[in-house]
Scaffold this active site. Structure first.
Site, PDB file in Angstrom:
ATOM      1  N   ASN A  42      45.358  48.146  37.848  1.00  0.00           N
ATOM      2  CA  ASN A  42      45.893  47.155  38.792  1.00  0.00           C
ATOM      3  C   ASN A  42      46.453  47.846  40.032  1.00  0.00           C
ATOM      4  O   ASN A  42      47.069  48.925  39.945  1.00  0.00           O
ATOM      5  CB  ASN A  42      46.929  46.240  38.130  1.00  0.00           C
ATOM      6  CG  ASN A  42      48.041  46.975  37.423  1.00  0.00           C
ATOM      7  OD1 ASN A  42      47.835  48.057  36.873  1.00  0.00           O
ATOM      8  ND2 ASN A  42      49.228  46.400  37.431  1.00  0.00           N
ATOM      9  N   GLU A  44      48.785  46.902  43.316  1.00  0.00           N
ATOM     10  CA  GLU A  44      49.686  45.867  43.840  1.00  0.00           C
ATOM     11  C   GLU A  44      49.933  46.034  45.338  1.00  0.00           C
ATOM     12  O   GLU A  44      49.519  47.019  45.955  1.00  0.00           O
ATOM     13  CB  GLU A  44      51.007  45.908  43.048  1.00  0.00           C
ATOM     14  CG  GLU A  44      50.765  45.649  41.570  1.00  0.00           C
ATOM     15  CD  GLU A  44      52.038  45.497  40.769  1.00  0.00           C
ATOM     16  OE1 GLU A  44      53.121  45.925  41.237  1.00  0.00           O
ATOM     17  OE2 GLU A  44      51.944  44.965  39.641  1.00  0.00           O
ATOM     18  N   CYS A  53      43.936  42.871  39.814  1.00  0.00           N
ATOM     19  CA  CYS A  53      44.003  43.239  38.398  1.00  0.00           C
ATOM     20  C   CYS A  53      43.046  44.376  38.041  1.00  0.00           C
ATOM     21  O   CYS A  53      42.017  44.571  38.698  1.00  0.00           O
ATOM     22  CB  CYS A  53      43.662  42.036  37.526  1.00  0.00           C
ATOM     23  SG  CYS A  53      44.876  40.718  37.583  1.00  0.00           S
ATOM     24  N   GLU A  55      41.033  44.590  35.447  1.00  0.00           N
ATOM     25  CA  GLU A  55      39.711  44.138  34.991  1.00  0.00           C
ATOM     26  C   GLU A  55      38.776  43.918  36.172  1.00  0.00           C
ATOM     27  O   GLU A  55      37.605  44.308  36.156  1.00  0.00           O
ATOM     28  CB  GLU A  55      39.831  42.815  34.224  1.00  0.00           C
ATOM     29  CG  GLU A  55      40.683  42.873  32.979  1.00  0.00           C
ATOM     30  CD  GLU A  55      42.141  42.494  33.253  1.00  0.00           C
ATOM     31  OE1 GLU A  55      42.714  42.995  34.246  1.00  0.00           O
ATOM     32  OE2 GLU A  55      42.694  41.711  32.472  1.00  0.00           O
ATOM     33  N   CYS A  88      44.279  37.790  32.637  1.00  0.00           N
ATOM     34  CA  CYS A  88      44.854  36.624  33.305  1.00  0.00           C
ATOM     35  C   CYS A  88      43.774  35.572  33.597  1.00  0.00           C
ATOM     36  O   CYS A  88      42.572  35.838  33.476  1.00  0.00           O
ATOM     37  CB  CYS A  88      45.560  37.041  34.595  1.00  0.00           C
ATOM     38  SG  CYS A  88      44.434  37.368  35.970  1.00  0.00           S
ATOM     39  N   CYS A  91      41.123  36.571  36.221  1.00  0.00           N
ATOM     40  CA  CYS A  91      40.129  37.517  35.687  1.00  0.00           C
ATOM     41  C   CYS A  91      39.157  36.797  34.758  1.00  0.00           C
ATOM     42  O   CYS A  91      37.961  37.094  34.747  1.00  0.00           O
ATOM     43  CB  CYS A  91      40.808  38.669  34.967  1.00  0.00           C
ATOM     44  SG  CYS A  91      41.560  39.840  36.119  1.00  0.00           S
TER      45      CYS A  91
HETATM   46  N1  THU Z   1      47.459  42.337  35.660  1.00  0.00           N
HETATM   47  C1  THU Z   1      46.256  42.907  35.408  1.00  0.00           C
HETATM   48  O1  THU Z   1      45.935  43.970  35.930  1.00  0.00           O
HETATM   49  N2  THU Z   1      45.423  42.262  34.564  1.00  0.00           N
HETATM   50  C2  THU Z   1      45.695  41.086  33.927  1.00  0.00           C
HETATM   51  O2  THU Z   1      44.818  40.485  33.329  1.00  0.00           O
HETATM   52  C3  THU Z   1      47.070  40.591  33.959  1.00  0.00           C
HETATM   53  C4  THU Z   1      47.898  41.058  35.106  1.00  0.00           C
HETATM   54  C5  THU Z   1      48.368  42.997  36.591  1.00  0.00           C
HETATM   55  C6  THU Z   1      48.576  42.268  37.897  1.00  0.00           C
HETATM   56  C7  THU Z   1      49.932  42.784  38.323  1.00  0.00           C
HETATM   57  O3  THU Z   1      49.744  44.001  39.029  1.00  0.00           O
HETATM   58  C8  THU Z   1      50.654  43.092  37.026  1.00  0.00           C
HETATM   59  O4  THU Z   1      49.645  43.131  36.008  1.00  0.00           O
HETATM   60  C9  THU Z   1      51.704  42.071  36.646  1.00  0.00           C
HETATM   61  O5  THU Z   1      51.179  40.792  36.635  1.00  0.00           O
END
Ligand code: THU
Length: 132
Positions: A42, A44, A53, A55, A88, A91
């Protein structure tokens, strides 16, 4: 690559995470038919909605290398969660369009928990291009 190796690759991909805001590092590993594996973590941003994310980064990285849905055989996703790390909703929607419907998605954590599901199971009744 076996399932344990794919999950281990996703765990290692967590080190690439840029997550200063959530402090929640996620790693993903996407295995292809030719044996290649693409990783994602991920990434940010101070403008929170721009966070990407793990994935999707793995998936898009593979696509930018010329891979398509037909090439994908398995995906692993890992974070430091109590239970298996669950992709999430965003994704799931992206995977439902770009990842094979019945291919395994291994949701794991740092304690060795593993749960397998298909994208069809994760997102039943998905909205897709045929709905347009
Ligand atoms: N995140 C992911 O990388 N994948 C997911 O399926 C769930 C959320 C990340 C996004 C963000 O950087 C952090 O987790 C908190 O939500």
């Amino acid at each position: 690559m076996n399932v344990e190796e794919l999950i281990q690759t996703a765990i290692e991909a967590r080190s690439l995470s840029y997550s200063p805001y959530s402090g929640f590092a996620v790693g993903a590993a996407l295995e292809c038919r030719d044996g290649s594996v693409y990783v994602g973590a991920n990434v940010e941003n101070a403008s929170y909605p721009l966070c990407m994310c793990a994935e999707r980064n793995a998936l898009y990285s593979a696509m930018m290398d010329g891979k398509t849905r037909e090439d994908f055989v398995a995906l692993a996703v890992v974070a430091d969660t109590e239970g298996p790390t669950s992709p999430c909703g965003a994704c799931r929607q992206v995977l439902s369009e770009l990842f094979p419907k019945e291919a395994p998605i291994y949701m794991s954590n740092l304690h060795g928990m593993v749960q397998k599901a298909s994208v069809e199971e994760l997102l039943p009744f998905a909205f897709d291009g045929d709905d347009l």
